[in-house]
Design a protein around this motif. Structure first.
Motif, PDB file in Angstrom:
ATOM      1  N   ASP A 268     -13.492  14.710 -22.549  1.00 15.90           N
ATOM      2  CA  ASP A 268     -13.947  15.770 -21.655  1.00 15.90           C
ATOM      3  C   ASP A 268     -14.050  15.354 -20.194  1.00 15.90           C
ATOM      4  N   ARG A 269     -13.758  14.097 -19.877  1.00 17.00           N
ATOM      5  CA  ARG A 269     -13.910  13.636 -18.498  1.00 17.00           C
ATOM      6  C   ARG A 269     -12.782  12.661 -18.162  1.00 17.00           C
ATOM      7  N   THR A 270     -12.393  12.676 -16.882  1.00 13.31           N
ATOM      8  CA  THR A 270     -11.269  11.867 -16.414  1.00 13.31           C
ATOM      9  C   THR A 270     -11.607  11.234 -15.076  1.00 13.31           C
ATOM     10  N   LEU A 271     -11.303   9.954 -14.929  1.00  7.03           N
ATOM     11  CA  LEU A 271     -11.324   9.332 -13.610  1.00  7.03           C
ATOM     12  C   LEU A 271      -9.945   9.530 -12.998  1.00  7.03           C
ATOM     13  N   MET A 272      -9.871  10.364 -11.984  1.00  9.54           N
ATOM     14  CA  MET A 272      -8.626  10.556 -11.250  1.00  9.54           C
ATOM     15  C   MET A 272      -8.664   9.733  -9.980  1.00  9.54           C
ATOM     16  N   GLU A 273      -7.584   8.982  -9.748  1.00 12.02           N
ATOM     17  CA  GLU A 273      -7.474   8.159  -8.555  1.00 12.02           C
ATOM     18  C   GLU A 273      -6.230   8.559  -7.767  1.00 12.02           C
ATOM     19  N   VAL A 274      -6.380   8.622  -6.460  1.00 10.71           N
ATOM     20  CA  VAL A 274      -5.278   8.895  -5.551  1.00 10.71           C
ATOM     21  C   VAL A 274      -5.163   7.720  -4.588  1.00 10.71           C
ATOM     22  N   ARG A 275      -4.014   7.075  -4.592  1.00  9.89           N
ATOM     23  CA  ARG A 275      -3.712   6.041  -3.600  1.00  9.89           C
ATOM     24  C   ARG A 275      -2.610   6.550  -2.680  1.00  9.89           C
ATOM     25  N   ILE A 276      -2.614   6.052  -1.469  1.00 11.40           N
ATOM     26  CA  ILE A 276      -1.476   6.229  -0.580  1.00 11.40           C
ATOM     27  C   ILE A 276      -1.035   4.841  -0.135  1.00 11.40           C
ATOM     28  N   LEU A 277       0.235   4.543  -0.371  1.00 13.70           N
ATOM     29  CA  LEU A 277       0.795   3.248   0.007  1.00 13.70           C
ATOM     30  C   LEU A 277       1.442   3.368   1.382  1.00 13.70           C
ATOM     31  N   ALA A 278       1.067   2.480   2.284  1.00 15.34           N
ATOM     32  CA  ALA A 278       1.635   2.451   3.631  1.00 15.34           C
ATOM     33  C   ALA A 278       2.598   1.283   3.747  1.00 15.34           C
ATOM     34  N   ARG A 279       3.687   1.495   4.439  1.00 16.58           N
ATOM     35  CA  ARG A 279       4.673   0.428   4.629  1.00 16.58           C
ATOM     36  C   ARG A 279       4.191  -0.564   5.686  1.00 16.58           C
ATOM     37  N   ARG A 280       4.407  -1.832   5.397  1.00 19.94           N
ATOM     38  CA  ARG A 280       4.044  -2.864   6.346  1.00 19.94           C
ATOM     39  C   ARG A 280       5.013  -2.843   7.534  1.00 19.94           C
ATOM     40  N   HIS A 281       4.533  -3.252   8.705  1.00 19.18           N
ATOM     41  CA  HIS A 281       5.418  -3.437   9.848  1.00 19.18           C
ATOM     42  C   HIS A 281       6.148  -4.754   9.663  1.00 19.18           C
ATOM     43  N   LYS A 282       7.445  -4.746   9.891  1.00 18.62           N
ATOM     44  CA  LYS A 282       8.241  -5.946   9.594  1.00 18.62           C
ATOM     45  C   LYS A 282       7.872  -7.142  10.465  1.00 18.62           C
ATOM     46  N   ASP A 283       7.272  -6.911  11.625  1.00 15.61           N
ATOM     47  CA  ASP A 283       6.960  -8.010  12.542  1.00 15.61           C
ATOM     48  C   ASP A 283       5.465  -8.297  12.639  1.00 15.61           C
ATOM     49  N   LYS A 284       4.665  -7.707  11.750  1.00 15.59           N
ATOM     50  CA  LYS A 284       3.226  -7.896  11.813  1.00 15.59           C
ATOM     51  C   LYS A 284       2.689  -8.353  10.458  1.00 15.59           C
ATOM     52  N   PRO A 285       1.560  -9.060  10.436  1.00 13.66           N
ATOM     53  CA  PRO A 285       0.952  -9.437   9.150  1.00 13.66           C
ATOM     54  C   PRO A 285       0.580  -8.184   8.368  1.00 13.66           C
ATOM     55  N   PRO A 286       0.690  -8.236   7.049  1.00 14.31           N
ATOM     56  CA  PRO A 286       0.330  -7.056   6.259  1.00 14.31           C
ATOM     57  C   PRO A 286      -1.154  -6.744   6.391  1.00 14.31           C
ATOM     58  N   PRO A 287      -1.510  -5.476   6.481  1.00 11.73           N
ATOM     59  CA  PRO A 287      -2.937  -5.123   6.540  1.00 11.73           C
ATOM     60  C   PRO A 287      -3.610  -5.393   5.207  1.00 11.73           C
ATOM     61  N   LYS A 288      -4.916  -5.548   5.238  1.00  8.67           N
ATOM     62  CA  LYS A 288      -5.650  -5.740   4.004  1.00  8.67           C
ATOM     63  C   LYS A 288      -5.763  -4.418   3.256  1.00  8.67           C
ATOM     64  N   PRO A 289      -5.634  -4.440   1.935  1.00  2.79           N
ATOM     65  CA  PRO A 289      -5.789  -3.194   1.169  1.00  2.79           C
ATOM     66  C   PRO A 289      -7.221  -2.704   1.221  1.00  2.79           C
ATOM     67  N   VAL A 290      -7.377  -1.414   1.071  1.00 10.06           N
ATOM     68  CA  VAL A 290      -8.717  -0.833   1.108  1.00 10.06           C
ATOM     69  C   VAL A 290      -9.273  -0.748  -0.317  1.00 10.06           C
ATOM     70  N   PRO A 291     -10.591  -0.820  -0.478  1.00 12.04           N
ATOM     71  CA  PRO A 291     -11.190  -0.594  -1.797  1.00 12.04           C
ATOM     72  C   PRO A 291     -11.216   0.895  -2.104  1.00 12.04           C
ATOM     73  N   MET A 292     -11.492   1.229  -3.353  1.00 14.17           N
ATOM     74  CA  MET A 292     -11.562   2.631  -3.734  1.00 14.17           C
ATOM     75  C   MET A 292     -12.860   3.257  -3.243  1.00 14.17           C
ATOM     76  N   ARG A 293     -12.736   4.417  -2.623  1.00  9.36           N
ATOM     77  CA  ARG A 293     -13.906   5.243  -2.318  1.00  9.36           C
ATOM     78  C   ARG A 293     -14.158   6.116  -3.540  1.00  9.36           C
ATOM     79  N   MET A 294     -15.309   5.955  -4.168  1.00  8.99           N
ATOM     80  CA  MET A 294     -15.652   6.731  -5.363  1.00  8.99           C
ATOM     81  C   MET A 294     -16.508   7.915  -4.953  1.00  8.99           C
ATOM     82  N   LEU A 295     -15.946   9.113  -5.085  1.00 13.29           N
ATOM     83  CA  LEU A 295     -16.699  10.314  -4.778  1.00 13.29           C
ATOM     84  C   LEU A 295     -17.656  10.635  -5.918  1.00 13.29           C
ATOM     85  N   SER A 296     -18.830  11.116  -5.573  1.00 14.89           N
ATOM     86  CA  SER A 296     -19.774  11.555  -6.591  1.00 14.89           C
ATOM     87  C   SER A 296     -19.355  12.918  -7.110  1.00 14.89           C
TER      88      SER A 296
END
Length: 437
Positions: A346-374
């Motif tokens: 009767d219940r589901t954890l739904m998660e939405v991620r968006i993947l961003a492309r790294r810049h070829k000449d810059k260090p990759p950004p750190k991934p973000v943690p999940m924001r859990m909505l109440s």
């Protein structure tokens, strides 16, 4: 055919008339029955490859992700040699979970009595070891699950006989080869528990024609009912929904390509501001919008998108990987959906991620943690989702009433379209194969 033992398989699963790529109905108890859910937990979930985390979440040795789903808890860890391994998250002394949170560890120490394992699963320490002369260190190795990696996605499978991940995913890796999701990083990650069955929640994203009623604001630039649907083997299917074009539901109402461009710019999800968005003579909306994205993505990433097709820069390539993963293809910011029962039918954890492309000449950004909505927080309380938040809120508004409606259905039937809901039929055909074996 499902076995006829009524103690294990309810009657509505033993009806031989269901042809899920034909026109037969589904039964609502697939979504509402605790017995059906128990069959999924016992027969399906332990045998399938499951997306557990992204590689960027476990970059350094000792990084660990706790993955929980359908009666399984695993520790996904980066090893000193750079490999990734997955161990069952259970102390072999008294059965307590070793960890409840992701993070970094030097070892796995049980908070109950202090039994400790190395990050590679070898037994490290037994407090009061004199009292356990009967324990063989080899037998006390943490049980392990299979691990596979594709395009930065880390998959796990607790079935030692499981087919290799690349066979399970085929032809997905070939389709995604141009899009290089392994070079992307999680830039947005939002989750929320939905009061609906995990399959019903996933299926809300397996067809696009619900937009005519649920998402009317996107009809001026979305070819919802003109989506293409493809089925590949047991585990993979795909929808391609065109953007930058009128919905067929608006055809004949006098709207032109300038109206399409103005509408998508107002919505703000599929294209960036490109100055005064006036179409040059002879240029269609799709060509104009694709050119805008081609220039914007090149500026954002440093990569050249001249060989990308207009479709790859505009359209929603929404793949489904059985049972609960939906990664978007193409060169647009790639959305990834995951659904997990949380904790029952009767219940589901739904998660939405968006993947961003790294810049070829810059260090990759750190991934973000999940924001859990109440439960009380709407999706629009996650501003990082942008204009997509209102779309998800519209989708989620349907699902509690869908679950309630199925529970009180008079005829118990779910009637599906033959084409636009073919991915749902495909999903249930595959599910039944696991439940019947």
């Amino acid at each position: 055919m499902l076995e006829a033992d009524s103690r294990l398989v309810p009657e509505y699963l033993r009806e031989a008339s269901y042809e899920y790529l034909g026109s037969a109905p589904l039964h609502v108890r697939r979504y509402t029955s605790p017995e059906f859910f128990r069959l999924e937990v016992e027969r399906m979930w332990p045998r399938v490859w499951q997306f557990a985390c992204r590689e960027e979440e476990i970059l350094e040795p000792g990084d660990v992700v706790v993955y929980d789903n359908a009666g399984v808890s695993l520790l996904i860890t980066r090893q000193k040699d750079g490999t990734i391994r997955a161990f069952h998250n259970v102390c072999l002394h008294r059965g307590r979970k070793l960890r409840t949170r992701s993070g970094w560890v030097g070892d796995f120490r049980c908070p109950f009595h202090g039994f400790t394992w190395e990050v590679d699963g070898r037994l490290k320490e037994i407090p009061c070891a004199w009292d356990f002369p009967h324990l063989d260190p080899q037998r006390m190795q943490l049980p392990e699950a299979k691990v596979g990696v594709w395009a930065g996605f880390v998959f796990v499978n607790v079935d030692g006989k499981a087919e290799p991940l690349h066979e399970w995913l085929a032809p997905l890796p070939a389709h995604f080869a141009r899009w290089n999701l392994e070079d992307c990083v999680t830039s947005v990650w939002v989750g929320k528990v939905i009061p609906a069955n995990w399959k019903a929640t996933a299926e809300a994203f397996m067809e696009a024609w619900h937009s005519v009623v649920t998402h009317p604001q996107i009809l001026p630039f979305t070819g919802d009912a003109n989506s293409r649907y493809d089925i590949y083997g047991d585990h993979v299917n795909r929808a391609i929904t065109p953007f930058g074009t009128l919905s067929p539901h608006l055809a004949g109402k006098g709207h032109d390509d300038q109206f399409v461009v103005d509408s998508i710019m107002k919505f703000g999800a599929r294209a960036a501001a490109v100055g005064a968005p006036k179409l040059p003579p002879g240029l269609g909306a799709r060509e104009f919008l694709a050119a805008a994205n081609r220039a914007r993505y090149a500026s954002d990433t440093g990569f050249d998108f001249e060989n990308a097709t207009d479709s790859e820069l505009l359209d929603a390539y929404t793949y489904n990987v059985f049972p609960n993963l939906a990664p978007w293809g193409g060169f647009t910011p790639n959305i990834v959906y995951r659904w997990r029962p949380w904790p029952d039918q009767d219940r589901t954890l739904m998660e939405v991620r968006i993947l961003a492309r790294r810049h070829k000449d810059k260090p990759p950004p750190k991934p973000v943690p999940m924001r859990m909505l109440s439960e009380a927080e709407p999706w629009t309380d996650a501003p990082e989702l942008g204009s997509l938040a209102s779309v998800f809120e519209q989708d989620m508004a349907n699902l509690p009433f869908l679950q309630e409606g199925m529970k009180v259905s008079a005829n118990g039937r779910i009637e599906l379209g033959n084409y636009q809901e073919i991915r749902i039929r495909h999903f249930h055909r595959t599910l039944d194969r696991y439940l019947s074996e």
